[in-house]
Design a protein around this motif. Structure first.
Motif, PDB file in Angstrom:
ATOM      1  N   SER A   8     -10.597 -36.473  43.071  1.00 16.23           N
ATOM      2  CA  SER A   8     -10.746 -35.146  43.653  1.00 16.23           C
ATOM      3  C   SER A   8     -10.884 -35.231  45.095  1.00 16.23           C
ATOM      4  O   SER A   8     -10.450 -34.175  45.890  1.00 16.23           O
ATOM      5  CB  SER A   8     -11.775 -34.126  42.886  1.00 16.23           C
ATOM      6  N   ALA A  39     -14.499 -29.522  37.071  1.00 10.53           N
ATOM      7  CA  ALA A  39     -13.772 -30.580  36.450  1.00 10.53           C
ATOM      8  C   ALA A  39     -14.548 -31.684  36.721  1.00 10.53           C
ATOM      9  O   ALA A  39     -14.556 -32.638  35.805  1.00 10.53           O
ATOM     10  CB  ALA A  39     -12.183 -30.771  37.001  1.00 10.53           C
ATOM     11  N   LEU A  85      -8.222 -25.089  33.941  1.00 12.28           N
ATOM     12  CA  LEU A  85      -8.645 -25.067  35.245  1.00 12.28           C
ATOM     13  C   LEU A  85      -7.346 -25.271  36.282  1.00 12.28           C
ATOM     14  O   LEU A  85      -7.926 -25.153  37.234  1.00 12.28           O
ATOM     15  CB  LEU A  85      -9.428 -26.325  35.205  1.00 12.28           C
ATOM     16  N   SER A  86      -6.299 -25.613  35.928  1.00  7.79           N
ATOM     17  CA  SER A  86      -5.302 -25.509  36.761  1.00  7.79           C
ATOM     18  C   SER A  86      -4.478 -24.503  36.963  1.00  7.79           C
ATOM     19  O   SER A  86      -3.356 -24.368  37.393  1.00  7.79           O
ATOM     20  CB  SER A  86      -4.555 -27.078  36.607  1.00  7.79           C
ATOM     21  N   ARG A 140      -7.936 -31.939  38.567  1.00 10.16           N
ATOM     22  CA  ARG A 140      -7.866 -31.029  37.355  1.00 10.16           C
ATOM     23  C   ARG A 140      -6.730 -31.297  36.584  1.00 10.16           C
ATOM     24  O   ARG A 140      -6.982 -31.265  35.469  1.00 10.16           O
ATOM     25  CB  ARG A 140      -7.653 -29.513  38.292  1.00 10.16           C
ATOM     26  N   ALA A 198     -13.383 -24.812  40.659  1.00  9.22           N
ATOM     27  CA  ALA A 198     -12.659 -25.271  39.611  1.00  9.22           C
ATOM     28  C   ALA A 198     -12.722 -26.692  39.518  1.00  9.22           C
ATOM     29  O   ALA A 198     -12.739 -27.354  38.680  1.00  9.22           O
ATOM     30  CB  ALA A 198     -11.389 -24.687  39.504  1.00  9.22           C
ATOM     31  N   THR A 199     -12.509 -27.446  40.684  1.00  8.47           N
ATOM     32  CA  THR A 199     -12.536 -28.899  40.716  1.00  8.47           C
ATOM     33  C   THR A 199     -13.908 -29.343  40.611  1.00  8.47           C
ATOM     34  O   THR A 199     -14.290 -30.227  40.071  1.00  8.47           O
ATOM     35  CB  THR A 199     -12.031 -29.391  42.244  1.00  8.47           C
TER      36      THR A 199
END
Length: 189
Positions: free
Chosen positions: A67, A21, A112-113, A75, A17-18
């Protein structure tokens, strides 16, 4: 090719997910300088003021760096910078440009978070509050554009958001597919 390899390393992250992002942040940040050119072409009166929309690009481009320090912060930063940039652009060019549609990708990015439920709900709330504020925007655009000229930019903003949403959905679909394959519920591509 070395540039692409370096960019790949810059956006890479162990958390998928990161990584998404980071990819989106790099895409939006690197496209920031092109937006004023499109605006200048479609609404020359807004050209000089539209240069100020590039102010957010460094913030987007710094998200992959962030990140490395905190995946959650990265995120969270992406939709926050996106919301701030949307409000800033609306103040510059006017809400009649349809720039508020950029809040839709921000809302999707807030998802996304999803592991951080509080962050997700705060970001969703911030995006929806910004949307309502832009719908009721009481001030004229800083550029002084009349609504007719602002209207010339609606199609540009709608097309840009459509392309960004397509990238986001494709990235998230790939993440879900990879997750299903890893869990033995799907077949490899």
């Amino acid at each position: 090719m070395r540039v692409f390899a370096a960019l790949g390393r810059y956006i890479d992250h162990a958390d998928p997910a990161t990584r998404i992002a980071n990819s989106v942040a790099l895409l939006v940040g690197s496209n920031g300088p092109f937006y004023p050119a499109y605006v200048w072409y479609l609404a020359p009166e807004a050209g000089p003021v539209s240069l100020a929309t590039m102010a957010a690009s460094p913030f987007f481009l710094a998200i992959p760096w962030l990140s490395r320090r905190s995946a959650v912060a990265a995120r969270v930063a992406l939709p926050v910078v996106g919301i701030a940039n949307t409000v800033w652009t609306a103040a510059l060019l006017g809400p009649a440009t349809g720039v508020a549609v950029f809040l839709f990708p921000c809302l999707l990015l807030a998802m996304l978070s999803w592991r951080e439920k509080t962050a997700m709900f705060v970001l969703l709330g911030a995006g929806l509050a910004a949307q309502q504020a832009l719908l009721r925007w009481p001030w004229p655009a800083l550029s002084g554009l009349d609504p007719m000229v602002q209207g010339n930019l609606v199609a540009l903003n709608a097309m840009s958001v459509g392309a960004l949403l397509a990238v986001l959905v494709a990235s998230l679909a790939g993440l879900l597919r990879d997750h299903d394959v890893a869990d033995g519920r799907g077949t490899p591509p």
